[in-house]
Write an enzyme that holds these catalytic residues in place. Sequence first.
Site, mmCIF file in Angstrom:
data_model
loop_
_atom_site.group_PDB
_atom_site.id
_atom_site.type_symbol
_atom_site.label_atom_id
_atom_site.label_comp_id
_atom_site.label_asym_id
_atom_site.label_seq_id
_atom_site.Cartn_x
_atom_site.Cartn_y
_atom_site.Cartn_z
ATOM 1 N N TRP A 1 0.829 -1.202 0.000
ATOM 2 C CA TRP A 1 0.000 0.000 0.000
ATOM 3 C C TRP A 1 0.869 1.260 0.000
ATOM 4 C CZ3 TRP A 1 -4.361 -1.250 -1.764
ATOM 5 C CH2 TRP A 1 -4.972 -2.456 -1.411
ATOM 6 N N ASP B 1 -1.371 7.013 6.444
ATOM 7 C CA ASP B 1 -2.501 6.199 6.020
ATOM 8 C C ASP B 1 -2.829 5.289 7.197
ATOM 9 O OD1 ASP B 1 -4.250 4.314 5.020
ATOM 10 O OD2 ASP B 1 -2.974 3.688 3.349
ATOM 11 N N LYS C 1 -12.506 -0.873 7.918
ATOM 12 C CA LYS C 1 -11.823 -1.730 8.892
ATOM 13 C C LYS C 1 -12.396 -1.500 10.294
ATOM 14 C CE LYS C 1 -8.669 -2.218 5.530
ATOM 15 N NZ LYS C 1 -8.448 -3.385 4.688
#
Length: 360
Positions: free
Chosen positions: A102, A171, A195
């Site tokens: 990511w 992030d 999440k």
Amino acid sequence: MKRAYNFNAGPSSLPLSVLKRAQEELLNFQNTGMSVMELSHRSKEYDAVHNRAQTLLRKLMNVPETHDILFLQGGASLQFSMVPMNLLHEGEVGNYVLTDSWSDKALKEAKKVGKTHVAASSKEDRYKYIPKIDDIRLSDHAAYLHITSNNTIAGTQWHEFPNVVTNLIADMSSDILSREIDVEKFALIYAGAQKNLGPSGVTVVIIRKDLLEKSSDSLPTMLNYKTYSESRSLYNTPPTFAIYMLSLVLEWVEEQGGVKAIEKRNREKAALLYNCIDESDGFYRAHAEKGSRSFMNVTFTLPNEELTKKFLTEAKERGLIGLAGHRSVGGCRASIYNAVDYEACEVLVDFMQKFKKNVS
């Protein structure tokens, strides 16, 4: 109906009480005769939901008044582009710490916008650890340092954040609201909701207000942070249902005792699983190094691929869902976000112990 034990990496488990409340209110929200999905985003009923979500998030995370809270769409993946588009200018360099695919994708998007620099990386060792803070090397003219606070694929997590002379950007898609943090240390935090915050569809951005002036008016309107700040994230129709669900999840967190109580429970869940792995005499092996292990995503391998397939098949038969590891790492992964309760982890550990005994 028997609920599955949901260990999916995302979208992830939601609190059962939240789902039940959404079910109760689905057809008639606050006696409007409409679902919240049908309400005008300009209505007073929806406005109260919107404000409630922002107010609760500010309270639970202790977000200072120096920072604004924005609701966007496009997930963290859009933020990979919006961050450099708004904050990386001529003569500046975007600095990145690579700790998983990511962060690698974030770097790739930033390269399309301006100059970049890899300040530290664990890529050569399959992202098994978080680089030491002392090993971070900023470039000259650094516009910001970007990190990924928790890494869902590798199962690693920053347990201490760097103090840097530039803007720190994180992030936090997979560990926001899972532990207490000092928001003031960060210039910008972004997180997809799916999440710990709610269902997919809304992305939270917490940005220091002075950074808004760095966003050029030449940017496309919907890619400019100022657009969302100036309109309270109501410039266009926001993802109203996702924000409504976010507000319910935040109420649930408050009912649990706030982020401090949630963090305590998350640490207990993670300890339970890691102890099982470490005490298995090598049958289960953690992917992440001990000092970098994630409290959100527990990644581990079995002795061979055949046993891994058998493990996953039998786990699914017992209602243990979403345990397959990412293809780049292999093995297994138990994602134990806020809504995954301790009992679910106990059931998983019991299965892991019995599986090892049966095949040994």
